[in-house]
Structure formats: structure tokens, C-alpha cells
Design a protein around this motif. Sequence first.
Motif, mmCIF file in Angstrom:
data_model
loop_
_atom_site.group_PDB
_atom_site.id
_atom_site.type_symbol
_atom_site.label_atom_id
_atom_site.label_comp_id
_atom_site.label_asym_id
_atom_site.label_seq_id
_atom_site.Cartn_x
_atom_site.Cartn_y
_atom_site.Cartn_z
ATOM 1 N N MET A 129 0.849 -1.192 0.000
ATOM 2 C CA MET A 129 0.000 0.000 0.000
ATOM 3 C C MET A 129 0.890 1.251 0.000
ATOM 4 O O MET A 129 1.813 1.367 0.801
ATOM 5 C CB MET A 129 -0.915 0.003 1.229
ATOM 6 C CG MET A 129 -1.870 1.203 1.271
ATOM 7 S SD MET A 129 -3.017 1.127 2.673
ATOM 8 C CE MET A 129 -4.037 -0.263 2.188
ATOM 9 N N THR A 130 0.630 2.161 -0.920
ATOM 10 C CA THR A 130 1.442 3.364 -1.040
ATOM 11 C C THR A 130 1.028 4.406 -0.003
ATOM 12 O O THR A 130 -0.007 4.274 0.664
ATOM 13 C CB THR A 130 1.310 3.968 -2.448
ATOM 14 O OG1 THR A 130 -0.034 4.380 -2.652
ATOM 15 C CG2 THR A 130 1.712 2.938 -3.504
ATOM 16 N N LEU A 131 1.845 5.422 0.076
ATOM 17 C CA LEU A 131 1.622 6.489 1.046
ATOM 18 C C LEU A 131 0.247 7.135 0.863
ATOM 19 O O LEU A 131 -0.477 7.369 1.830
ATOM 20 C CB LEU A 131 2.735 7.535 0.891
ATOM 21 C CG LEU A 131 2.554 8.864 1.629
ATOM 22 C CD1 LEU A 131 2.648 8.643 3.125
ATOM 23 C CD2 LEU A 131 3.610 9.861 1.174
ATOM 24 N N PHE A 132 -0.133 7.397 -0.386
ATOM 25 C CA PHE A 132 -1.360 8.136 -0.657
ATOM 26 C C PHE A 132 -2.613 7.271 -0.575
ATOM 27 O O PHE A 132 -3.715 7.777 -0.705
ATOM 28 C CB PHE A 132 -1.266 8.798 -2.032
ATOM 29 C CG PHE A 132 -0.112 9.746 -2.156
ATOM 30 C CD1 PHE A 132 -0.165 11.007 -1.576
ATOM 31 C CD2 PHE A 132 1.046 9.374 -2.822
ATOM 32 C CE1 PHE A 132 0.897 11.885 -1.675
ATOM 33 C CE2 PHE A 132 2.111 10.244 -2.926
ATOM 34 C CZ PHE A 132 2.044 11.504 -2.347
ATOM 35 N N GLU A 133 -2.439 5.974 -0.378
ATOM 36 C CA GLU A 133 -3.589 5.096 -0.212
ATOM 37 C C GLU A 133 -4.014 4.955 1.243
ATOM 38 O O GLU A 133 -5.080 4.416 1.526
ATOM 39 C CB GLU A 133 -3.275 3.711 -0.800
ATOM 40 C CG GLU A 133 -3.112 3.716 -2.311
ATOM 41 C CD GLU A 133 -2.706 2.358 -2.863
ATOM 42 O OE1 GLU A 133 -2.900 2.128 -4.056
ATOM 43 O OE2 GLU A 133 -2.188 1.538 -2.071
ATOM 44 N N LEU A 134 -3.168 5.425 2.152
ATOM 45 C CA LEU A 134 -3.509 5.362 3.567
ATOM 46 C C LEU A 134 -4.504 6.461 3.899
ATOM 47 O O LEU A 134 -4.284 7.641 3.581
ATOM 48 C CB LEU A 134 -2.242 5.531 4.416
ATOM 49 C CG LEU A 134 -1.167 4.456 4.230
ATOM 50 C CD1 LEU A 134 0.096 4.849 4.976
ATOM 51 C CD2 LEU A 134 -1.675 3.103 4.714
ATOM 52 N N GLU A 135 -5.605 6.094 4.542
ATOM 53 C CA GLU A 135 -6.661 7.071 4.805
ATOM 54 C C GLU A 135 -6.192 8.180 5.733
ATOM 55 O O GLU A 135 -6.526 9.359 5.525
ATOM 56 C CB GLU A 135 -7.883 6.362 5.402
ATOM 57 C CG GLU A 135 -8.617 5.459 4.412
ATOM 58 C CD GLU A 135 -9.905 4.923 4.986
ATOM 59 O OE1 GLU A 135 -10.235 5.315 6.129
ATOM 60 O OE2 GLU A 135 -10.568 4.129 4.311
ATOM 61 N N PHE A 136 -5.428 7.845 6.761
ATOM 62 C CA PHE A 136 -4.995 8.884 7.688
ATOM 63 C C PHE A 136 -4.020 9.847 7.020
ATOM 64 O O PHE A 136 -3.983 11.040 7.345
ATOM 65 C CB PHE A 136 -4.387 8.268 8.963
ATOM 66 C CG PHE A 136 -2.986 7.750 8.806
ATOM 67 C CD1 PHE A 136 -1.895 8.558 9.065
ATOM 68 C CD2 PHE A 136 -2.765 6.430 8.424
ATOM 69 C CE1 PHE A 136 -0.612 8.077 8.939
ATOM 70 C CE2 PHE A 136 -1.482 5.942 8.290
ATOM 71 C CZ PHE A 136 -0.403 6.762 8.544
ATOM 72 N N MET A 137 -3.237 9.365 6.037
ATOM 73 C CA MET A 137 -2.338 10.241 5.316
ATOM 74 C C MET A 137 -3.116 11.134 4.344
ATOM 75 O O MET A 137 -2.743 12.302 4.130
ATOM 76 C CB MET A 137 -1.300 9.429 4.555
ATOM 77 C CG MET A 137 -0.160 8.918 5.428
ATOM 78 S SD MET A 137 0.728 10.247 6.285
ATOM 79 C CE MET A 137 1.390 11.171 4.908
ATOM 80 N N ARG A 154 -6.100 12.271 4.921
ATOM 81 C CA ARG A 154 -6.654 13.327 5.779
ATOM 82 C C ARG A 154 -5.572 14.318 6.187
ATOM 83 O O ARG A 154 -5.801 15.535 6.220
ATOM 84 C CB ARG A 154 -7.311 12.717 7.014
ATOM 85 C CG ARG A 154 -8.553 11.887 6.712
ATOM 86 C CD ARG A 154 -9.305 11.578 7.992
ATOM 87 N NE ARG A 154 -8.545 10.702 8.879
ATOM 88 C CZ ARG A 154 -8.612 9.375 8.873
ATOM 89 N NH1 ARG A 154 -9.408 8.756 8.010
ATOM 90 N NH2 ARG A 154 -7.904 8.664 9.732
ATOM 91 N N ALA A 155 -4.380 13.810 6.507
ATOM 92 C CA ALA A 155 -3.285 14.682 6.924
ATOM 93 C C ALA A 155 -2.858 15.610 5.793
ATOM 94 O O ALA A 155 -2.575 16.793 6.019
ATOM 95 C CB ALA A 155 -2.104 13.842 7.395
ATOM 96 N N LEU A 156 -2.813 15.100 4.570
ATOM 97 C CA LEU A 156 -2.399 15.927 3.433
ATOM 98 C C LEU A 156 -3.432 17.007 3.123
ATOM 99 O O LEU A 156 -3.079 18.145 2.787
ATOM 100 C CB LEU A 156 -2.164 15.046 2.208
ATOM 101 C CG LEU A 156 -0.918 14.150 2.272
ATOM 102 C CD1 LEU A 156 -0.904 13.166 1.109
ATOM 103 C CD2 LEU A 156 0.354 14.999 2.254
#
Length: 334
Positions: free
Chosen positions: A1-9, A11-13
Motif C-alpha cells: 500500500m502506497t503512502l497516498f492510499e492510507l486514509e490517515f495520510m 486526511r493529513a495531506l
Amino acid sequence: MTLFELEFMQRALIAGLLTGLSAPAIGTYLVQRRLALMGDGIGHIAITGVALGLLTGTAPVLTAILVAVVGASAIELIRARGKTSGDVALSLLFYGGIAGGVLLIGLAGQGAATLNTYLFGSLTTVSPSDLYVVVGLAVVVLVVAVGLGPQLFAVCQDEEFARVTGLRVQLLNLLIAVMAAVTVTVAMRTVGLLLVSALMVVPVATAQQLTRSFRSTFVTACGIGVLVCLAGIITSYNANVAPGATIVVLALACFVAAAAAGALVRRRRAVQAPLADEEPEVGVPGPEPHVVTDEHEHAHGQKCGHTKVEHGDHVDYVHDGHLHAAHGDHWDEH
């Protein structure tokens, strides 16, 4: 799973993008008013709001907003109407805010780890409900900062002139203070309360090294804010370090680079286009224009007998009623 597929990331971005826009937007007005440290003071006041939320079991973000708005309004009212100067008013609320926050955190039975997520930011704790609040508040800040730009700039530039033109100066000053408080709570999750002031000031200071007008400073500062926020969040995730500190360090690095580039550009402009003679003041005769003397057999020096006049990085000599200044292979007469 890539960085941009993480839900919390994700939201953070999104929160970082909005923080990078809103913090420099309101920070531009604070810097213009010479209240660069106001964001820092409000951040400490918001600590009390966070602690109050944890103590009462309510949403810390909402209580932080309320307490920050009250504190920011108090700062502005004390500055405008009280006998206490603005920096002293900031100091009083600065110390009271952080002391009250630490005291209430202890009464709430929360540890330092809980408080640190608000002081220095935390990527993993940005919940969907927090994101909704951040989006709503950031939109309000941006709409006010852009929509009332001319009025806010007039107040920040010259309060007396703004008052003469019919603007409600006190109301606009309170609006700036409230928007600063809202911005602090917007950035609370990404940058943290202790570092939010840096994101409100450093991008603006960086933009000022490269721009000449208020509008260009405003736009450039917002662009820099977005860049350092997104880059800082991604870097902090990969390096497993605090996002707030990473964002501020990147912002400071941009300032150093911009200051060096700005100095170089200004030096090059000065060489290519020397400054013209200044316009004389009313009632004061203007200086005579510079005249290049084609023939000047006399070589001025330490023992030439003419009066010396120090002028910056060189020495002029009084000769026949004029000042002679060495300029390459000839002498300027003025």
C-alpha cells in the motif's frame, strides 16, 4: 500500500494543504501590523482550550477554538483600549495560557503524550470529524482574508488613515484577531500549537525577500506555506519524525534560500540600474546632476591639499566648489 492510499495520510495531506493556505494568509496581515508573535500567544492560549476539552470530555478542537477566540479578542482589546502595550498583553496571555493548560491537563488525568499530539502535531490522530472542522474553518479564513483584503490591508498599514476613510477599524482589528485564533486551531493537528506561529510568519518573511507588493507577498507566502506543509508531512511520514518540526525546518530552509537569492538579485539590479537622484523635499533645492569631467589632470590623494569628504565606501574631494569622486578611469563632478 502506497503512502497516498492510507486514509490517515489522505486526511493529513488535506489538512496540511488547508493549513499551508490559511496560516500565511492571515499571517501576512499580522506581519504587516508588526504582531508576528500573536500566533504564538494564541497557540499557548489554545492549550488551555485543549485541556478544558479533555477535562470536560468534549471535543478538544471545539473548546480550543472558543478559548482561542476569547483570548485573541482579549489581546486586541487590551492593546487598543488598555494602558498595557501589545507585547505586554501578549506576554500575560502567553504565560497564563500555557500555565492554565498544564494545570487542567493534570486535573484531567491526561499524560504528556496526549498533550504532545496537540503541541507538536500528529498525523495519525487527524480523524474524519477533525478534518471536517479544519476544512470549514480554513474556508472561512481564506474567504475573509481574500474577500476583505483591501479593508484589512488599510487597517494594517495605517489605522488613522483607515479610520478617516470611514472603515470600522476596531471591528476589523477584532476580525483579524479572531481569524488568527481560528487559524491556530486549523493548524493544531498538523503543525502543533507551539509551532503554528512559525507557519504564519516564516512563509511571509520568505515571500518578502522575493516580492515588492503586498498582493504578491500574500500569494507567494500561501504558495510557500502549501509547499512546506505537504513536503513536511510526506518527509515526516518517511522519516518517522514530528510533522510540525519538519514543516517549520523546511520553511526556515526556504527563508535562508530566499534571503540569499533576494540579496543577489538586489545587488545585480543595483549594478545594472544605479539609483537615480532622489526627489528633493518641498522647499529644499535639489542636487545638481552629476557631470563627468573629460579632463582632470589633478590626481587626488591623501596629500593633495583638497578637503576630503567620506561618502560610504569611498572618499570625495572638494575641488573648485564641486565634489570630485573617482569612478573607474575618470572623475565624477557633482
